[in-house]
Design an enzyme around this catalytic site. Structure first.
Site, PDB file in Angstrom:
ATOM      1  N   LYS A  61       7.852  -1.532   3.969  1.00 44.19           N
ATOM      2  CA  LYS A  61       7.478  -0.693   2.827  1.00 44.19           C
ATOM      3  C   LYS A  61       8.269   0.604   2.843  1.00 44.19           C
ATOM      4  CE  LYS A  61       2.929  -2.766   2.420  1.00 44.19           C
ATOM      5  NZ  LYS A  61       1.541  -2.803   2.900  1.00 44.19           N
ATOM      6  N   GLN A 105      -2.945   0.960   5.130  1.00 40.27           N
ATOM      7  CA  GLN A 105      -2.739  -0.443   5.499  1.00 40.27           C
ATOM      8  C   GLN A 105      -4.038  -1.055   6.043  1.00 40.27           C
ATOM      9  OE1 GLN A 105       0.108  -2.130   4.963  1.00 40.27           O
ATOM     10  NE2 GLN A 105      -0.589  -4.015   5.908  1.00 40.27           N
ATOM     11  N   ASP A 128      -2.056   0.635  -4.475  1.00 47.00           N
ATOM     12  CA  ASP A 128      -2.554  -0.674  -4.060  1.00 47.00           C
ATOM     13  C   ASP A 128      -3.448  -1.289  -5.140  1.00 47.00           C
ATOM     14  OD1 ASP A 128      -1.899  -1.930  -1.673  1.00 47.00           O
ATOM     15  OD2 ASP A 128      -3.247  -0.692  -0.464  1.00 47.00           O
TER      16      ASP A 128
HETATM   17  N1  GUN Z   1      -2.623  -5.556   4.392  1.00 47.71           N
HETATM   18  C1  GUN Z   1      -2.050  -6.723   4.006  1.00 47.71           C
HETATM   19  N2  GUN Z   1      -1.674  -6.641   2.720  1.00 47.71           N
HETATM   20  C2  GUN Z   1      -2.003  -5.411   2.284  1.00 47.71           C
HETATM   21  C3  GUN Z   1      -1.850  -4.740   1.039  1.00 47.71           C
HETATM   22  O1  GUN Z   1      -1.340  -5.263   0.048  1.00 47.71           O
HETATM   23  N3  GUN Z   1      -2.310  -3.470   0.993  1.00 47.71           N
HETATM   24  C4  GUN Z   1      -2.894  -2.867   2.056  1.00 47.71           C
HETATM   25  N4  GUN Z   1      -3.331  -1.627   1.917  1.00 47.71           N
HETATM   26  N5  GUN Z   1      -3.062  -3.467   3.227  1.00 47.71           N
HETATM   27  C5  GUN Z   1      -2.603  -4.724   3.337  1.00 47.71           C
END
Ligand code: GUN
Length: 302
Positions: A61, A105, A128
């Site tokens: 990311k 996350q 998100d």
């Molecule tokens: N963990 C796995 N996929 C995601 C996601 O799309 N967003 C977040 N915040 N955590 C994750």
């Protein structure tokens, strides 16, 4: 084109190529935003603890946001972080004008309630799309909210692959808040106009539903669960699954497989997303897209 035709088998929908295209367009948009408005979109990712899979996602990311010309930062906190400490970090990011997108996350360590954290993020920075305000906006079709990145990425894949959705029978397997439910909400939106069935672990005669699907979206979290006999000939199959299985023939001893039995499905389907290289790359691309739009909206740039 971002698809490959193979002999007699389903066309592959190349998510890696489509995601590259999305990121290239975003990079141009970011450059223009900076040049014309002095705004550099900023994404802050918070990682609590040291889950190895999460560490990989988070690294990607940050890397891809920086490659698109954005400000990308990762805040790493120890696994012993308290909920109060994490909420204080969220408050600081909420108040920081250089930060337009905040992502905490998941999963979080046990001592932290994920819902308390998600609700603390300013909805305007919730790239998100997990805050109840954004969930509500998605449901009522208000376009200034943020849709969760994975289902949003599936919509872009289908559009780029030229899959018609108006009036189509779309069957989603899985009802999670992250994929299944928002996927259904996007599909029934006016202008998309699909007819949606959401199946789950308690669905009776699952195959009777999936065999009706023009577009079948698998988001169950069980490796190779969807077999060829569950697919209507000529359907488009979107595989959201990411399951690690043992495979002694590989160097690591494991291999990533989707929720669909790919080899069987591709003999029946008209088009299919591979795993890896299908839905996965789209998720981060949509996160960047949401962050660029957050920056526009927060800066009042149309
Ligand atoms: N963990 C796995 N996929 C995601 C996601 O799309 N967003 C977040 N915040 N955590 C994750």
């Amino acid at each position: 084109m971002a698809t490959v035709q193979e002999d007699g088998a389903a066309r592959l929908i190349d998510g890696a190529a489509i995601a590259r295209g999305v990121r290239a367009r975003l990079a141009d948009e970011v450059a223009a935003l900076r040049a014309e408005h002095g705004v550099t979109p900023g994404l802050s990712v918070v990682l609590v603890g040291d889950d190895p899979a999460s560490a990989v996602y988070v690294r990607n990311k940050e890397k891809q946001s920086v490659e698109a010309g954005m400000r990308g930062e990762t805040i790493r906190l120890p696994a012993t972080t308290t909920q109060e400490e994490l909420l204080a970090v969220v408050d600081r990011l909420n108040a920081d004008d250089r930060v337009h997108g905040i992502l905490v996350q998941m999963p979080l360590p046990k001592q932290i309630d994920p819902n308390a954290v998600l609700r603390r993020i300013r909805p305007e920075k919730d790239v998100d799309g997990f805050h109840p305000v954004n969930v509500g906006k998605l449901l009522i079709g208000e376009s200034d909210g943020f849709a969760p990145c994975t289902p949003a990425g599936v919509m872009v894949l289908l559009e780029e692959a030229g899959v018609p959705l108006r009036g189509a029978e779309v069957v989603v397997i899985g009802r999670s808040n992250i994929v299944g439910k928002p996927m259904a909400a996007l599909m029934v939106q006016a202008g998309v106009d699909a007819t949606v069935t959401v199946c789950h672990s308690r669905t009776r005669d699952l195959a009777a539903h999936t065999r009706r699907a023009d577009v079948l979206i698998a988001a169950i979290g069980r490796g190779r669960f969807v077999t060829a006999d569950m697919i209507k000939p000529g359907a488009v199959v979107i595989d959201v699954g990411m399951n690690r299985i043992d495979d002694p023939t590989t160097k690591s001893g494991t291999r990533l497989v989707g929720d669909v039995d790919f080899d069987g499905a591709r003999e029946v389907a008209a088009a299919i997303t591979p795993v890896p290289g299908g839905v996965g790359p789209m998720t981060i691309a949509m996160l960047l897209a949401n962050t660029v739009r957050a920056a526009r909206q927060l800066a009042g740039v149309r």
